[in-house]
Design a protein around this motif. Structure first.
Motif, PDB file in Angstrom:
ATOM      1  N   VAL A 246       0.968  -0.797   0.143  1.00 36.37           N
ATOM      2  CA  VAL A 246      -0.191  -0.092   0.006  1.00 36.37           C
ATOM      3  C   VAL A 246       0.951   1.421   0.181  1.00 36.37           C
ATOM      4  CG1 VAL A 246      -1.651   1.646   1.423  1.00 36.37           C
ATOM      5  CG2 VAL A 246      -2.028  -0.959   1.627  1.00 36.37           C
ATOM      6  N   TRP A 247       0.718   3.158  -0.811  1.00 35.99           N
ATOM      7  CA  TRP A 247       1.017   3.599  -0.980  1.00 35.99           C
ATOM      8  C   TRP A 247       0.692   4.443   0.117  1.00 35.99           C
ATOM      9  CZ3 TRP A 247       1.550   5.996  -6.312  1.00 35.99           C
ATOM     10  CH2 TRP A 247       2.213   7.433  -6.616  1.00 35.99           C
ATOM     11  N   LEU A 248       1.660   5.681   0.883  1.00 34.80           N
ATOM     12  CA  LEU A 248       1.160   6.374   1.988  1.00 34.80           C
ATOM     13  C   LEU A 248       1.912   7.127   1.194  1.00 34.80           C
ATOM     14  CD1 LEU A 248      -0.133   7.019   4.250  1.00 34.80           C
ATOM     15  CD2 LEU A 248       2.059   6.839   5.148  1.00 34.80           C
ATOM     16  N   MET A 249       1.669   8.159   0.551  1.00 34.98           N
ATOM     17  CA  MET A 249       1.864   9.448   0.633  1.00 34.98           C
ATOM     18  C   MET A 249       1.629  11.310   0.754  1.00 34.98           C
ATOM     19  SD  MET A 249       1.239  11.485  -3.537  1.00 34.98           S
ATOM     20  CE  MET A 249      -0.329  11.496  -3.007  1.00 34.98           C
ATOM     21  N   GLN A 250       2.317  11.907   1.207  1.00 33.29           N
ATOM     22  CA  GLN A 250       2.323  12.947   1.960  1.00 33.29           C
ATOM     23  C   GLN A 250       1.522  14.120   1.585  1.00 33.29           C
ATOM     24  OE1 GLN A 250       5.878  14.819   4.107  1.00 33.29           O
ATOM     25  NE2 GLN A 250       6.696  14.613   2.669  1.00 33.29           N
ATOM     26  N   GLY A 251       0.426  14.249   1.313  1.00 31.26           N
ATOM     27  CA  GLY A 251      -0.641  15.301   0.827  1.00 31.26           C
ATOM     28  C   GLY A 251       0.267  16.868   0.377  1.00 31.26           C
ATOM     29  N   TRP A 252       0.961  17.095   1.463  1.00 35.78           N
ATOM     30  CA  TRP A 252       1.318  18.286   0.678  1.00 35.78           C
ATOM     31  C   TRP A 252       1.593  19.052   0.051  1.00 35.78           C
ATOM     32  CZ3 TRP A 252       2.190  22.264   4.230  1.00 35.78           C
ATOM     33  CH2 TRP A 252       3.373  23.565   4.116  1.00 35.78           C
ATOM     34  N   LEU A 253       2.229  18.218  -1.264  1.00 32.15           N
ATOM     35  CA  LEU A 253       2.261  18.628  -3.332  1.00 32.15           C
ATOM     36  C   LEU A 253       0.744  19.574  -2.856  1.00 32.15           C
ATOM     37  CD1 LEU A 253       2.238  15.992  -5.264  1.00 32.15           C
ATOM     38  CD2 LEU A 253       1.511  15.318  -3.152  1.00 32.15           C
ATOM     39  N   PHE A 254      -0.007  18.276  -2.682  1.00 37.15           N
ATOM     40  CA  PHE A 254      -1.121  20.051  -2.931  1.00 37.15           C
ATOM     41  C   PHE A 254      -2.002  20.729  -2.525  1.00 37.15           C
ATOM     42  CE2 PHE A 254      -2.786  14.806  -3.458  1.00 37.15           C
ATOM     43  CZ  PHE A 254      -2.443  14.650  -4.285  1.00 37.15           C
ATOM     44  N   SER A 255      -0.608  21.371  -0.839  1.00 38.12           N
ATOM     45  CA  SER A 255      -1.467  22.256  -0.826  1.00 38.12           C
ATOM     46  C   SER A 255      -0.916  23.548  -1.360  1.00 38.12           C
ATOM     47  CB  SER A 255      -0.745  22.624   0.727  1.00 38.12           C
ATOM     48  OG  SER A 255      -1.391  21.382   1.173  1.00 38.12           O
ATOM     49  N   TYR A 256       0.365  22.958  -1.829  1.00 34.64           N
ATOM     50  CA  TYR A 256       1.308  24.253  -2.251  1.00 34.64           C
ATOM     51  C   TYR A 256       1.668  24.235  -3.093  1.00 34.64           C
ATOM     52  CZ  TYR A 256       5.892  21.945  -2.898  1.00 34.64           C
ATOM     53  OH  TYR A 256       6.443  20.738  -3.630  1.00 34.64           O
ATOM     54  N   ASP A 257       1.382  23.736  -3.777  1.00 33.39           N
ATOM     55  CA  ASP A 257       2.533  24.113  -5.307  1.00 33.39           C
ATOM     56  C   ASP A 257       1.060  23.841  -6.938  1.00 33.39           C
ATOM     57  OD1 ASP A 257       2.753  23.178  -8.319  1.00 33.39           O
ATOM     58  OD2 ASP A 257       4.094  21.977  -7.623  1.00 33.39           O
ATOM     59  N   PRO A 258       0.002  24.941  -7.111  1.00 35.99           N
ATOM     60  CA  PRO A 258      -0.652  25.593  -7.952  1.00 35.99           C
ATOM     61  C   PRO A 258      -0.854  24.091  -9.432  1.00 35.99           C
ATOM     62  CG  PRO A 258       1.121  27.132  -8.000  1.00 35.99           C
ATOM     63  CD  PRO A 258       1.598  26.017  -7.115  1.00 35.99           C
ATOM     64  N   PHE A 259       0.060  23.736  -9.453  1.00 40.26           N
ATOM     65  CA  PHE A 259       0.439  22.896 -10.828  1.00 40.26           C
ATOM     66  C   PHE A 259      -1.076  21.950 -10.390  1.00 40.26           C
ATOM     67  CE2 PHE A 259       0.780  18.708 -12.038  1.00 40.26           C
ATOM     68  CZ  PHE A 259       1.521  18.706 -13.444  1.00 40.26           C
ATOM     69  N   TRP A 260      -1.579  21.014  -9.256  1.00 37.44           N
ATOM     70  CA  TRP A 260      -1.804  19.968  -8.852  1.00 37.44           C
ATOM     71  C   TRP A 260      -3.237  20.996  -8.838  1.00 37.44           C
ATOM     72  CZ3 TRP A 260      -0.473  15.683  -9.591  1.00 37.44           C
ATOM     73  CH2 TRP A 260       0.520  15.861  -9.227  1.00 37.44           C
ATOM     74  N   GLU A 261      -4.395  20.424 -10.326  1.00 38.39           N
ATOM     75  CA  GLU A 261      -5.447  21.460 -10.261  1.00 38.39           C
ATOM     76  C   GLU A 261      -6.599  19.828 -10.122  1.00 38.39           C
ATOM     77  OE1 GLU A 261      -7.034  24.124 -10.110  1.00 38.39           O
ATOM     78  OE2 GLU A 261      -5.389  25.285 -10.355  1.00 38.39           O
ATOM     79  N   PRO A 262      -7.511  19.986  -9.256  1.00 36.86           N
ATOM     80  CA  PRO A 262      -8.095  19.018  -9.436  1.00 36.86           C
ATOM     81  C   PRO A 262      -8.546  17.591 -10.816  1.00 36.86           C
ATOM     82  CG  PRO A 262     -10.270  20.789  -9.005  1.00 36.86           C
ATOM     83  CD  PRO A 262      -8.756  21.042  -9.316  1.00 36.86           C
TER      84      PRO A 262
ATOM     85  N   LEU B 100      -1.649  16.706   4.584  1.00 35.60           N
ATOM     86  CA  LEU B 100      -0.652  16.647   5.868  1.00 35.60           C
ATOM     87  C   LEU B 100      -0.798  18.424   6.802  1.00 35.60           C
ATOM     88  CD1 LEU B 100       2.227  15.808   6.048  1.00 35.60           C
ATOM     89  CD2 LEU B 100       3.158  16.713   4.838  1.00 35.60           C
ATOM     90  N   PHE B 101      -1.451  19.249   6.481  1.00 28.67           N
ATOM     91  CA  PHE B 101      -1.104  20.173   7.181  1.00 28.67           C
ATOM     92  C   PHE B 101      -3.094  20.798   7.491  1.00 28.67           C
ATOM     93  CE2 PHE B 101      -0.488  25.397   6.668  1.00 28.67           C
ATOM     94  CZ  PHE B 101      -0.420  25.342   7.586  1.00 28.67           C
TER      95      PHE B 101
ATOM     96  N   GLU C 268      -5.205  21.075  10.073  1.00 26.49           N
ATOM     97  CA  GLU C 268      -5.703  21.673  11.154  1.00 26.49           C
ATOM     98  C   GLU C 268      -5.685  23.901  10.662  1.00 26.49           C
ATOM     99  OE1 GLU C 268      -0.845  21.777  12.084  1.00 26.49           O
ATOM    100  OE2 GLU C 268      -2.624  21.201  10.452  1.00 26.49           O
ATOM    101  N   VAL C 269      -5.264  23.349   9.591  1.00 29.49           N
ATOM    102  CA  VAL C 269      -5.073  24.774   8.751  1.00 29.49           C
ATOM    103  C   VAL C 269      -5.680  25.009   7.492  1.00 29.49           C
ATOM    104  CG1 VAL C 269      -3.518  26.886   8.139  1.00 29.49           C
ATOM    105  CG2 VAL C 269      -3.148  25.210  10.537  1.00 29.49           C
ATOM    106  N   LYS C 270      -5.611  24.071   6.753  1.00 23.48           N
ATOM    107  CA  LYS C 270      -5.705  23.628   5.539  1.00 23.48           C
ATOM    108  C   LYS C 270      -6.107  22.474   4.655  1.00 23.48           C
ATOM    109  CE  LYS C 270      -4.268  25.677   0.426  1.00 23.48           C
ATOM    110  NZ  LYS C 270      -3.406  26.372   0.196  1.00 23.48           N
ATOM    111  N   PRO C 271      -7.219  22.126   5.010  1.00 21.81           N
ATOM    112  CA  PRO C 271      -7.510  20.733   5.386  1.00 21.81           C
ATOM    113  C   PRO C 271      -8.155  20.438   3.623  1.00 21.81           C
ATOM    114  CG  PRO C 271      -9.116  22.115   6.008  1.00 21.81           C
ATOM    115  CD  PRO C 271      -8.318  22.922   6.100  1.00 21.81           C
ATOM    116  N   ILE C 272      -7.726  19.424   2.966  1.00 17.12           N
ATOM    117  CA  ILE C 272      -7.332  19.099   1.914  1.00 17.12           C
ATOM    118  C   ILE C 272      -9.029  18.519   1.109  1.00 17.12           C
ATOM    119  CG2 ILE C 272      -6.718  18.431  -1.127  1.00 17.12           C
ATOM    120  CD1 ILE C 272      -5.175  20.996   0.798  1.00 17.12           C
TER     121      ILE C 272
END
Length: 815
Positions: free
Chosen positions: A383-399, A419-420, A422-426
C-alpha cells in the motif's frame, strides 16, 4: 472509585459503539484498508511478545509500579471488531503486591495507550519528552493505593484504525543523532500516545548502497556523490540535494542499519505498523551512464546560490521507464531480506517539491501507476502512503491532476496524508480525496523551530468533523510535525484524538492539562494557561511558519527601506500597564504575530507570581523558560524596529543605546535558556560527535550539526544561502556564540553609516556575517550539556528588567 477528574467523565469515558460507521459501509477503498488490517493482524507478533513489550514500557516509565498492573492481549471481537483497550479493577487484588489494575487491549500499543489513559485520567499524571520537562508522575499514588475505576471497567475504542506519526524531514531535524537509548524512549512515547503507524526511515542509505552496488553496478564513489551528510539525509532522500555534508562513512551506514533493525523490531513487538520507504525516482548521477537509454532528467535548482551543480540539480528517473519498477522492486525486496518482514505500507513522495513535466492527466496517471508497480512487484500486498503536501502548496495540482494521481492505482492501495489539515484541509476541497483513504494530520511545526504556537480548537474538532462527514474515507489521524520536542500541550491533545469520538471542550481540557502537567491545581497558573489557549495557541490564520524572530533572522536588506511604523494599541483593546511591548504592523516581511502580546505578558506574570509553589516541577520550569523566551523574543522584535526607526531618523545616540539594549537582551536570553536542559546547544553537538568513529568523523558530524541550525545549504562570500536560519533554534550557546555576534556586526554597520554619512554597506555587512557563519560552523568549541541557573529567579529578573514599568531598571533603560 470514579475518576478524580469528573469534568471529563462525560467526554472521554464512554462506550462508543454507535458513533462510528462500520468500515464495511464506507465508500471508496476503506474496505481494502480493512483487508490490509486483517493481513497485518495475521502477521503480527504473538500476544505474549506484545504483552512483554508493553510490560517493558511500564518498567521503564514507572518501575515502582511494575506489579500494580496486569496486561492482556484480547481479540478485536471483544471490541466490536475494532481496536480498543479496556481498564478494569483486577479481580484478584487483595493485598499490596498483587496487580491492582487490569488493562486489556487488541495490541501492545493499545495496552500501553490504556496505561497512559489511566495514569492521565485517574492519577493526574502527564507524559512528555525529556526536553520538554519529562513526565510528571509524582501525582501517581503509591503501589497498592491506585484509584479504582468504576464497576464494569472502562472501554475505549479507536474511532479509526490508525494513528500516524512523523514527517519525512523529522528524521533530520530531530532524529539525526539519536542512538538506541534515545530511540527506545521515543518508541515508548509513541506507544503511550497510541501511535501505531510511524515512519521507519533510519538506515535506508545502507539498503540503497546494497541495491545500487550489487544489482545496478554502481561504485562506492557513486554513492559518495549521491548521499548527503548525516544532518541532511532527509533532503538527499527527496532529491533536493546530493553530497552536501557528505560523504557518508561506511561506519555510519552500518551503524544506522543496525539501529533500524532494533527500531522496527521493537515497533513490531508492540504491534505497531512501521512505514518503510519506497523508491521515488531519485537516482545517482552515474545511473545515466550505466543505463544511457533510461529516461533520466536533471532537476532544477533547489535553493542553491548560482545553480551550484556540485550540490543541487539532482537526477530523477522517469516512473514510466521500465528501470523504475526494477529499482523499486529491488529496494522493497532488499528491505524484506534485511528485516525479515514488512508491514506492507511504503512511503513515497516523488512529486513533493518536484513538479511533473506535464499536466496531462493521462500522463500523471501513468506516472502514479508506474510508481506503485515498483512497490507491488516487491510486495504484492503493498500500500502506497503519500504526503498530500504537494496539493497544499503547488498550484500545478488542480482537480484533474489530483484525481489522475489518486486514481492511478487501485482504490485503497493509496493512502494520503492530509498533511496540514488543522489549517488547510484538502479533504474538504477534494471531495474526500475523491474517494481515496486519507489520514487527517496536524503539521504544526515547520523546520523544527522552537516557537510557542498551535491551534488547539482545530485539533479538538477537525478530525471529528472529517470523520463524521458524508462518505468519509478517513482512516486515521496523525502528527506530521517537521521537528519535535516543543509545545507539549499540542501533542498531548492531538494524540488523544486517536481515541476521541466527539469534539473536546478545549477550555475544560486545558484546565485539566495544567493540573496534570504540574501535578496539582494552581488557579492562577490555570488562568495563565487559559490566556495562552486564547492567544498563542489560537493561531487561526495558520501563518506561524513565517515566525522567525529578528534575533535568529536579522533582515538581509538595507535598513533604509524598512518601514518602521509602530502601532501602540493592543488587539485586545485593554492595554496591560506592565507592558512596554508594542503591537507591530507594517509592510516589511517580518516575524508573524497573531496574538496580543500584552495578554501573553500577563500570562507570564501569573506564571512567575505562582512560581514558588511549582519551582521544583521540571515541567513548570520548562514552560516558564519557554514562555519567558517567547515574550522576550517578541520584545526583541520591537527593539530591533526601534533601532531601525532611530537609524532612519539619523539618531546616532538612539541607535547606539537601543542596539546595545538588543545585544544585552540576547545575552540575557542565553542565560535564561541555560536554565533548562531542553534549550541547550551542547547536547545536539555532543550527540553528533558521539556517533563518530574517529576525529575526522567528529569534525564532519559536528559541522553537519552546526550548519543545519544556521545557514545552509551553500553560499558565496557575498551571497548568503537561501536557506539561512531555516532550521534555527533558540538554544543557549547559539545566542551567545552566534546570534549575538551576528547582530553586533549589523549594528556596527548601522552606526558607521550614520557616523560617516554614507549609505549602509550591504555587501560589506553580508560578507562579514557570512564569514562569521562559516567560521562558526567549522569551529570546535565546547558547550554545556547540563542546565545551570535558577529558571524562576532568572525569569523574574528578566521580567522586571524588560517588561515591568514599575521597576526602576526598566524606567532607566527606557529613558
Amino acid at each position: 472509585m470514579d475518576s478524580p477528574f469528573p469534568a471529563i467523565s462525560l467526554i472521554i469515558f464512554l462506550l462508543f459503539f454507535s458513533s462510528k460507521p462500520s468500515l464495511s459501509t464506507t465508500v471508496g477503498g476503506v474496505d481494502t484498508i480493512s483487508r490490509l488490517l486483517q493481513i497485518q493482524h495475521r502477521e503480527s507478533s504473538p500476544p505474549s511478545v506484545q504483552e512483554a513489550a508493553a510490560r517493558g514500557v511500564l518498567l521503564r516509565l514507572l518501575p515502582s509500579h511494575s506489579s500494580s498492573f496486569h496486561f492482556r492481549i484480547v481479540s478485536k471481537n471483544k471490541c466490536g471488531g475494532e481496536y480498543c483497550f479496556s481498564i478494569k479493577n483486577h479481580p484478584s487484588f487483595a493485598r499490596q503486591g498483587n496487580p491492582q489494575i487490569l488493562i486489556e487491549g487488541t495490541t501492545g500499543v493499545e495496552i500501553v495507550a490504556g496505561l497512559h489513559w489511566y495514569l492521565k485520567n485517574w492519577c493526574g499524571s502527564h507524559i512528555s519528552w525529556d526536553k520538554t520537562g519529562g513526565s510528571q508522575l509524582y501525582s501517581v499514588p503509591n503501589a497498592g493505593f491506585l484509584p479504582r475505576v468504576r464497576d464494569g471497567g472502562v472501554l475505549v475504542q479507536r474511532p479509526i484504525p490508525w494513528s500516524y506519526y512523523q514527517n519525512a524531514v523529522t528524521s533530520s531535524y530531530s532524529f539525526a543523532w539519536w542512538d538506541w537509548t534515545r530511540w527506545e524512549k521515543e518508541i515508548d512515547w509513541m506507544a503511550l500516545q497510541g501511535v501505531n503507524l510511524p515512519l521507519a526511515f533510519t538506515g535506508q542509505e545502507a539498503i540503497w548502497q546494497k541495491v545500487f552496488k550489487e544489482k545496478f553496478n554502481m561504485t562506492i564513489s557513486d554513492m559518495d556523490d549521491f548521499f548527503g551528510g548525516p544532518a541532511f539525509l532527509a533532503w538527499s532522500r527527496m532529491g533536493n540535494l546530493h553530497r552536501w555534508g557528505g560523504p557518508l562513512p561506511q561506519s555510519w551506514l552500518d551503524q544506522q542499519l543496525i539501529l533500524q533493525k532494533k527500531i522496527i523490531s521493537r515497533m513490531y513487538e508492540l504491534g505497531m505498523t512501521p512505514v518503510l520507504p519506497a523508491f521515488s525516482g531519485n537516482v545517482p548521477a552515474s545511473l545515466k551512464y550505466i543505463f544511457p537509454s533510461a529516461k533520466i532528467t536533471r532537476l532544477g535548482n533547489w535553493f542553491s546560490v548560482e545553480n551550484e551543480l556540485k550540490w543541487s540539480c539532482t537526477y530523477l528517473l522517469d516512473a514510466t521507464d521500465p528501470l523504475f519498477s526494477e529499482i523499486g522492486k529491488a529496494f522493497v525486496e532488499q528491505q524484506l531480506q534485511e528485516y525479515g518482514r514488512t508491514s506492507h505500507i511504503y512511503n513515497c513522495d516523488t512529486f513533493d517539491e518536484n513538479t511533473p513535466p506535464s499536466d496531462d492527466p493521462q500522463y500523471i496517471s501513468s506516472l502514479g501507476a508506474a510508481i506503485f508497480k515498483g512497490m507491488q512487484r516487491g510486495d504484492n500486498d503493498a500500500v502506497w502512503l503519500m504526503q498530500g503536501w504537494l496539493f497544499s502548496y503547488d498550484p500545478f495540482w488542480e482537480p484533474p491532476q489530483i484525481k489522475a494521481l489518486l486514481h492511478s492505482v487501485p482504490v485503497g492501495k493509496l493512502v494520503v496524508l492530509d498533511l496540514f489539515a488543522e489549517v488547510k484541509p484538502i479533504w474538504i476541497t477534494s471531495e474526500q480525496f475523491y474517494g481515496v483513504p486519507y489520514i487527517w494530520c496536524m503539521l504544526h511545526n515547520f523546520a523544527g523551530n522552537i516557537e510557542m504556537y498551535g491551534i488547539l480548537d482545530a485539533i479538538a474538532s477537525g478530525p471529528v468533523e472529517a470523520r463524521s462527514s458524508v462518505n468519509s474515507t478517513m482512516v486515521g489521524v496523525g502528527m506530521s510535525m517537521e521537528g519535535i520536542e516543543q509545545n507539549p500541550v499540542v501533542y498531548d491533545l492531538m494524540s488523544e484524538m486517536a481515541f476521541q469520538h466527539n469534539k473536546i471542550d478545549v477550555q475544560v481540557w486545558v484546565d485539566l492539562y495544567s493540573t496534570r502537567r504540574y501535578g496539582r491545581p494552581v488557579p492562577l497558573i490555570q488562568e495563565g494557561w487559559n490566556i495562552l489557549y486564547h492567544t498563542i495557541y489560537n493561531c487561526t490564520d495558520g501563518a506561524y511558519d513565517k515566525n522567525r524572530d529578528v534575533i535568529v533572522a536579522l533582515p538581509d536588506v538595507d535598513p533604509s527601506i524598512i518601514s518602521a511604523q509602530h502601532e501602540w494599541s493592543h488587539k485586545s483593546g485593554k492595554p496591560y500597564s506592565g507592558s512596554i511591548i508594542k503591537e507591530i504592523s507594517d509592510s516589511f516581511d517580518r516575524p508573524h504575530l497573531w496574538y496580543s502580546t500584552s495578554e501573553v505578558i500577563h500570562a507570564l506574570e501569573l506564571f512567575i507570581l505562582n512560581g514558588n509553589e511549582l519551582s521544583r516541577s521540571n515541567t513548570y520550569r520548562y514552560d516558564l523558560v519557554d514562555l519567558t523566551r517567547q515574550v522576550l523574543a517578541k520584545y526583541a522584535n520591537q527593539l530591533f524596529f526601534m533601532v531601525i526607526e532611530a537609524y532612519q531618523s539619523h539618531d546616532v545616540h538612539g541607535v547606539t543605546l537601543l542596539s546595545q539594549r538588543f545585544l544585552d537582551l540576547v545575552e540575557d536570553l542565553d542565560t535564561l535558556l541555560a536554565c533548562h536542559d531542553g534549550f541547550l546547544l551542547g547536547p545536539w553537538l555532543e550527540s553528533a560527535k558521539e556517533l563518530a568513529q574517529n576525529e575526522d568523523q567528529k569534525r564532519q558530524f559536528e559541522w553537519n550539526a552546526r550548519t543545519q541550525i544556521t545557514m545552509w545549504f551553500d553560499n558565496t562570500e557575498e551571497e548568503p544561502s537561501l536557506l539561512r536560519d531555516y532550521g534555527n533554534k533558540y538554544w543557549s550557546g547559539v545566542l551567545h556564540d552566534y546570534y549575538g555576534p551576528r547582530a553586533a556586526i549589523y549594528f556596527k554597520y548601522l552606526r558607521e553609516s550614520l557616523d560617516r554619512g554614507e549609505d549602509f554597506k550591504l555587501k560589506e555587512w553580508r560578507r562579514e556575517w557570512i564569514k562569521l557563519t562559516n567560521d562558526w560552523q567549522s569551529s570546535r568549541n565546547i558547550f554545556p550539556v547540563e542546565s545551570r541557573g535558577d529558571a524562576l529567579n532568572t525569569s523574574r529578573w528578566l521580567f522586571n528588567k524588560y517588561l515591568n514599568l514599575s521597576y526602576p531598571e526598566t524606567k532607566i533603560a527606557l529613558e
